[in-house]
Scaffold this active site. Structure first.
Site, short mmCIF file in Angstrom:
data_model
loop_
_atom_site.label_atom_id
_atom_site.label_comp_id
_atom_site.label_asym_id
_atom_site.label_seq_id
_atom_site.Cartn_x
_atom_site.Cartn_y
_atom_site.Cartn_z
N LYS A 40 49.44 43.44 41.07
CA LYS A 40 48.30 44.22 41.55
C LYS A 40 47.28 43.30 42.22
O LYS A 40 47.34 42.08 42.10
CB LYS A 40 47.65 44.97 40.39
CG LYS A 40 47.10 44.08 39.29
CD LYS A 40 46.53 44.91 38.15
CE LYS A 40 45.98 44.01 37.03
NZ LYS A 40 45.39 44.79 35.94
N ARG A 140 40.45 53.13 27.99
CA ARG A 140 40.30 53.27 29.44
C ARG A 140 41.20 54.38 29.94
O ARG A 140 40.75 55.40 30.46
CB ARG A 140 40.67 51.96 30.16
CG ARG A 140 39.81 50.76 29.84
CD ARG A 140 40.22 49.58 30.71
NE ARG A 140 41.66 49.34 30.70
CZ ARG A 140 42.25 48.29 31.24
NH1 ARG A 140 41.53 47.38 31.86
NH2 ARG A 140 43.55 48.13 31.17
N TYR A 261 18.38 27.73 46.92
CA TYR A 261 17.48 28.87 46.86
C TYR A 261 16.69 28.91 45.56
O TYR A 261 17.22 28.66 44.48
CB TYR A 261 18.28 30.17 47.00
CG TYR A 261 18.65 30.53 48.42
CD1 TYR A 261 17.67 30.80 49.36
CD2 TYR A 261 19.98 30.59 48.81
CE1 TYR A 261 18.00 31.13 50.67
CE2 TYR A 261 20.33 30.93 50.12
CZ TYR A 261 19.33 31.19 51.03
OH TYR A 261 19.67 31.52 52.33
N MET A 314 25.45 31.89 50.70
CA MET A 314 26.51 32.72 51.24
C MET A 314 27.66 31.89 51.78
O MET A 314 28.84 32.22 51.57
CB MET A 314 25.98 33.63 52.35
CG MET A 314 27.06 34.55 52.93
SD MET A 314 26.45 35.64 54.24
CE MET A 314 25.45 36.79 53.29
#
Length: 377
Positions: A40, A140, A261, A314
């Site tokens: 998956k 779940r 930052y 980023m």
């Protein structure tokens, strides 16, 4: 869109021989049971097409995906005789015929799903293979009790085409967690109720539990891709993915000078920094860099572990390379974030996440190179 191969500053190298070897290692461990491969999330981020080919060549004949769409992709890549189970079952209002058309076996997990599937089988005029998912503690998906599953099977069991009984561990990576014994007992009761069905319970870590809840079909995922199924102990798996990124710039800063930052990390001494060309847009956790309050992840540069410092940006992240000889770290040199030198679980844990998320979050801006298979690219 993918980055031009020659211009991508980040390189993800995937060792297909290690992938196949990990499968073989687990298959030997679970024998005489069979071993499936969970593929998956684009085979945990390394690429479905190459992964299923490597697993098939290594002997895998059963595969597990999460979604219908993943199942269709896998079916188009695998030989006709491959078994493909869809873990999430019948999605929303998806037409069961779409599963049948691609010979996919949904993991049926509720009376409602069961009714939809058996109604499809009746329209089709023959049983349609599926798995039955019993919830033994995860809460779940899955039938919420053995009684509910039994009622469904007594009503329409012959029409369901069910050929597998499955469940999912909550804490198999923690061998002494009492939940393991509770779930093992619940699943044993279900297997006794349906002895004609093959049984599948063991994920990667459960394969290593002392109780050996292997049953007929193990379904490892993360361990196949190099993750450690035995946290706190040596990793029995070979690393599959190696991530390196280029150094863009180096600089010296004085003690007391912050970087990144929000100025979350401050140099305690005169410090040499190396800016690396990858960031959270490339799947790196924003918390991978150390702050003044807590340590962060480390990368390998010139053979030495160097801490990441400051918040990850980023597109960029900063490493403290003060303790590496200055001539050994220059622009264009490469830092290993994880691979043979730094385990993916180590990098992930120091970043405040898990290796599963790190692998499946890797961005599309990396140059991907496959080695160790029949053909490298």
């Amino acid at each position: 869109m993918t980055a031009p191969l020659d211009s991508a500053p980040g390189r993800l190298t995937i060792d297909l021989a290690a992938l196949a070897d990990n499968y073989s290692t687990l298959a030997r461990r679970v024998a005489p049971a069979r071993c499936a491969a969970v593929v998956k999330a684009d085979a945990y981020g390394i690429g479905l097409e190459r992964a299923v080919a490597a697993f098939w060549a290594a002997g895998a004949r059963a595969f597990f995906v999460a979604h219908l769409g993943e199942g269709v992709l896998a079916r188009n890549l695998l030989p006709e005789e491959a078994e493909i189970y869809v873990l999430n079952g019948l999605e929303g209002d998806a037409d069961p015929a779409d599963y049948g058309a691609h010979r996919l076996k949904p993991a049926i997990g509720s009376p409602e799903e069961f009714s939809r599937w058996t109604a499809f089988a009746a329209r089709r005029g023959r049983p349609s293979p599926c798995a039955l998912h019993l919830d033994t503690g995860m809460r779940r998906l899955g039938f919420d009790s053995l009684a509910a599953l039994t009622i469904a099977m007594e009503r329409d069991g012959a029409a369901s085409g069910a050929d597998l009984l499955m469940s999912h561990f909550v804490s198999s990576e923690i061998p002494d967690d009492p939940l393991n014994a509770i779930q093992i007992a619940r699943f044993a009761a279900a297997r006794a109720a349906f002895p004609h069905l093959r049984a599948s319970f063991a994920n990667s870590s459960a394969i290593f539990l002392p109780q050996r809840p292997i049953h007929d079909l193990a379904r490892p995922g993360y361990a196949l891709y190099g993750g450690n199924p035995t946290p706190g102990r040596p990793n029995p798996m070979r690393p599959v993915a190696t991530l390196t990124v280029a150094v863009q710039q180096t600089r010296w800063i004085e003690a007391g000078v912050p970087c990144g930052y929000n100025a979350r990390w401050t140099a305690k001494r005169r410090t040499r920094l190396a800016t690396l060309l990858a960031g959270y847009a490339d799947g790196l956790p924003r918390a991978a860099g150390a702050t003044d309050e807590q340590p962060g992840a480390e990368v390998l540069l010139a053979g030495r572990r160097c801490p990441l410092v400051g918040r990850v940006s980023m597109d960029l992240v900063i490493a403290d390379v003060t303790d590496v000889p200055e001539a050994a770290v220059r622009p264009g040199d490469r830092a290993e974030l994880f691979g043979a030198g730094i385990e993916i679980d180590d990098f992930a844990a120091r970043s405040g996440t898990i290796g599963y998320r790190l692998l499946t979050s890797l961005g599309r801006r990396y140059r991907r190179t496959y080695v160790g298979g029949q053909a490298s690219s």
